[in-house]
Design a protein around this motif. Structure first.
Motif, PDB file in Angstrom:
ATOM      1  N   UNK A  78     -16.192   4.521  -7.677  1.00  0.00           N
ATOM      2  CA  UNK A  78     -17.528   4.641  -8.249  1.00  0.00           C
ATOM      3  C   UNK A  78     -18.248   3.292  -8.249  1.00  0.00           C
ATOM      4  N   UNK A  79     -19.532   3.319  -8.595  1.00  0.00           N
ATOM      5  CA  UNK A  79     -20.274   2.066  -8.682  1.00  0.00           C
ATOM      6  C   UNK A  79     -19.903   1.351  -9.986  1.00  0.00           C
ATOM      7  N   UNK A  80     -19.712   2.153 -11.051  1.00  0.00           N
ATOM      8  CA  UNK A  80     -19.342   1.623 -12.360  1.00  0.00           C
ATOM      9  C   UNK A  80     -18.202   2.460 -12.921  1.00  0.00           C
ATOM     10  N   UNK A  81     -17.377   1.835 -13.732  1.00  0.00           N
ATOM     11  CA  UNK A  81     -16.320   2.573 -14.426  1.00  0.00           C
ATOM     12  C   UNK A  81     -16.049   1.877 -15.755  1.00  0.00           C
ATOM     13  N   UNK A  82     -16.106   2.677 -16.820  1.00  0.00           N
ATOM     14  CA  UNK A  82     -15.714   2.169 -18.130  1.00  0.00           C
ATOM     15  C   UNK A  82     -14.418   2.870 -18.511  1.00  0.00           C
ATOM     16  N   UNK A  83     -13.418   2.120 -18.906  1.00  0.00           N
ATOM     17  CA  UNK A  83     -12.152   2.719 -19.329  1.00  0.00           C
ATOM     18  C   UNK A  83     -11.723   2.121 -20.654  1.00  0.00           C
ATOM     19  N   UNK A  84     -10.912   2.871 -21.377  1.00  0.00           N
ATOM     20  CA  UNK A  84     -10.269   2.326 -22.574  1.00  0.00           C
ATOM     21  C   UNK A  84      -9.085   1.485 -22.123  1.00  0.00           C
ATOM     22  N   UNK A  85      -8.842   0.423 -22.840  1.00  0.00           N
ATOM     23  CA  UNK A  85      -7.685  -0.404 -22.529  1.00  0.00           C
ATOM     24  C   UNK A  85      -6.432   0.467 -22.519  1.00  0.00           C
ATOM     25  N   UNK A  86      -5.632   0.304 -21.491  1.00  0.00           N
ATOM     26  CA  UNK A  86      -4.425   1.113 -21.378  1.00  0.00           C
ATOM     27  C   UNK A  86      -4.562   2.280 -20.409  1.00  0.00           C
ATOM     28  N   UNK A  87      -5.803   2.664 -20.115  1.00  0.00           N
ATOM     29  CA  UNK A  87      -6.031   3.741 -19.137  1.00  0.00           C
ATOM     30  C   UNK A  87      -5.900   3.181 -17.724  1.00  0.00           C
ATOM     31  N   UNK A  88      -5.720   4.092 -16.767  1.00  0.00           N
ATOM     32  CA  UNK A  88      -5.643   3.686 -15.372  1.00  0.00           C
ATOM     33  C   UNK A  88      -7.038   3.668 -14.756  1.00  0.00           C
ATOM     34  N   UNK A  89      -7.163   2.968 -13.643  1.00  0.00           N
ATOM     35  CA  UNK A  89      -8.446   2.830 -12.948  1.00  0.00           C
ATOM     36  C   UNK A  89      -8.207   2.840 -11.453  1.00  0.00           C
ATOM     37  N   UNK A  90      -9.089   3.530 -10.721  1.00  0.00           N
ATOM     38  CA  UNK A  90      -8.999   3.523  -9.264  1.00  0.00           C
ATOM     39  C   UNK A  90     -10.390   3.353  -8.667  1.00  0.00           C
ATOM     40  N   UNK A 134      -1.269  -3.652  -9.992  1.00  0.00           N
ATOM     41  CA  UNK A 134      -2.240  -3.262  -8.969  1.00  0.00           C
ATOM     42  C   UNK A 134      -1.527  -2.675  -7.761  1.00  0.00           C
ATOM     43  N   UNK A 135      -2.013  -1.527  -7.287  1.00  0.00           N
ATOM     44  CA  UNK A 135      -1.475  -0.890  -6.086  1.00  0.00           C
ATOM     45  C   UNK A 135      -2.604  -0.693  -5.092  1.00  0.00           C
ATOM     46  N   UNK A 136      -2.382  -1.155  -3.877  1.00  0.00           N
ATOM     47  CA  UNK A 136      -3.390  -1.094  -2.820  1.00  0.00           C
ATOM     48  C   UNK A 136      -2.874  -0.180  -1.718  1.00  0.00           C
ATOM     49  N   UNK A 138     -10.213   4.460   5.091  1.00  0.00           N
ATOM     50  CA  UNK A 138     -10.410   4.345   3.658  1.00  0.00           C
ATOM     51  C   UNK A 138      -9.269   3.567   3.025  1.00  0.00           C
ATOM     52  N   UNK A 139      -9.541   3.109   1.811  1.00  0.00           N
ATOM     53  CA  UNK A 139      -8.572   2.313   1.078  1.00  0.00           C
ATOM     54  C   UNK A 139      -8.804   2.538  -0.408  1.00  0.00           C
ATOM     55  N   UNK A 140      -7.797   2.258  -1.190  1.00  0.00           N
ATOM     56  CA  UNK A 140      -7.954   2.374  -2.635  1.00  0.00           C
ATOM     57  C   UNK A 140      -7.236   1.237  -3.332  1.00  0.00           C
ATOM     58  N   UNK A 141      -7.741   0.939  -4.524  1.00  0.00           N
ATOM     59  CA  UNK A 141      -7.103  -0.027  -5.425  1.00  0.00           C
ATOM     60  C   UNK A 141      -6.899   0.694  -6.750  1.00  0.00           C
ATOM     61  N   UNK A 142      -5.669   0.744  -7.196  1.00  0.00           N
ATOM     62  CA  UNK A 142      -5.335   1.427  -8.444  1.00  0.00           C
ATOM     63  C   UNK A 142      -4.765   0.404  -9.414  1.00  0.00           C
ATOM     64  N   UNK A 143      -5.304   0.412 -10.645  1.00  0.00           N
ATOM     65  CA  UNK A 143      -4.771  -0.462 -11.685  1.00  0.00           C
ATOM     66  C   UNK A 143      -4.131   0.427 -12.762  1.00  0.00           C
ATOM     67  N   UNK A 144      -2.890   0.167 -13.039  1.00  0.00           N
ATOM     68  CA  UNK A 144      -2.165   0.916 -14.076  1.00  0.00           C
ATOM     69  C   UNK A 144      -2.328   0.200 -15.410  1.00  0.00           C
ATOM     70  N   UNK A 145      -2.581   0.996 -16.455  1.00  0.00           N
ATOM     71  CA  UNK A 145      -2.644   0.448 -17.824  1.00  0.00           C
ATOM     72  C   UNK A 145      -3.544  -0.788 -17.891  1.00  0.00           C
ATOM     73  N   UNK A 146      -4.846  -0.571 -17.719  1.00  0.00           N
ATOM     74  CA  UNK A 146      -5.801  -1.680 -17.669  1.00  0.00           C
ATOM     75  C   UNK A 146      -5.723  -2.552 -18.919  1.00  0.00           C
TER      76      UNK A 146
END
Lengths: 109, 114
Positions: free
Chosen positions: A8-20, A61-63, A71-79
C-alpha cells in the motif's frame, strides 16, 4: 520508462503486528533492492535479490522475489516503533536505479 | 567520517534565483547520482555520472546543470528557480562493477522556493 509500483501507499499498524509491502512491475526485473528511509532521513540500503523465487531474511524482515521476477515483497514480523519509515523497492540497470513509489509505515505503540 | 556529504542541508530562496548544491563522496566510487524527492516521497533520478562523464539525464529541464570536476564530486546548479523545484535533493554514489545493488545516499538538501 520502467515503472515500479508499490502497495500500500500507507500502512498504520499496532506495535507487534506484522506488515507487508508489495512491489510490482509490468516487465521482468533483473534485480530488486529494498531501502528504508526514516522520517527526515535518507534512504538506506537493506538488501538485493537477483534470483527467481529468492527469499532472504534479516532478523524480523523477510524479502521475496517472485518466480516470474515481476514482483517482490518485504514482510516485517512483530513490528517495533523503530520500524517506522518509508520502505522503497528499486531496480537497477546500468548507472540507473528506478525506485518504487514507497510505502509509509507508522507503528502505533 | 561521512561517506556521502552534501551541502547545504537547507536552502530557502525566492523564485527566479540561482542556487547550487555540492556533493562529495569518500568511498572511492566511480558513479554518482542526483535524485529528487518530492512532497509525496517519490524518488526520481535526475542524473548519473560515471568517472566524471554524464551518463543519464532523465529529461531534466536545462535550468539544472550538474558538474563533476572529479569522480568524487558531483555538484548541482539550478538557474531561475521555480516553485515546483521545491523538494529534497539527494546525492548518491555506487560502485557499479560490484553489482551489490547498493546506493549510498547523502543526507539530502531541502530546497524551498518561495
Amino acid at each position: 520508462g520502467q515503472q515500479v509500483m508499490q502497495i500500500p501507499q500507507y500502512q498504520h499498524v499496532q506495535e507487534g503486528e506484522d506488515f507487508t509491502t508489495y512491489c510490482n512491475s509490468s516487465t521482468t526485473l533483473s534485480n530488486i533492492q529494498w531501502y528504508k528511509q526514516r522520517p527526515g532521513g535518507h534512504p538506506v540500503f537493506l538488501i538485493q535479490l537477483v534470483k527467481s523465487g529468492e527469499v532472504k531474511k534479516q532478523k524480523r524482515l523477510t524479502f521475496q522475489f517472485g518466480e516470474a521476477k515481476k514482483n517482490s515483497s518485504l514482510h516485517i514480523t512483530a513490528t517495533q516503533t523503530t520500524d517506522v519509515g518509508t520502505y522503497f523497492c528499486s531496480t537497477s540497470g546500468t548507472y540507473k536505479y528506478i525506485f518504487g513509489t514507497g510505502t509509509r509505515l507508522k507503528v502505533l505503540a | 567520517d561521512t561517506a556521502v556529504s552534501q551541502t547545504p542541508k537547507y536552502l530557502v530562496t525566492q523564485m527566479g534565483n540561482d542556487k547550487s548544491i555540492k556533493c562529495e563522496q569518500n568511498l572511492g566510487h566511480d558513479t554518482m547520482y542526483w535524485y529528487k524527492q518530492d512532497s509525496k516521497k517519490f524518488l526520481k533520478i535526475m542524473f548519473s555520472y560515471n568517472n566524471k562523464e554524464l551518463i543519464i539525464n532523465e529529461t531534466v529541464p536545462n535550468r539544472f546543470s550538474p558538474k563533476s570536476p572529479d569522480k568524487a564530486h558531483l555538484n548541482l546548479h539550478i538557474n531561475s528557480l521555480e516553485l515546483g523545484d521545491s523538494a529534497v535533493y539527494f546525492c548518491a554514489s555506487s560502485q557499479e562493477y560490484l553489482n551489490t545493488g547498493e546506493l549510498f545516499f547523502g543526507e539530502g538538501s531541502r530546497l524551498t522556493v518561495l
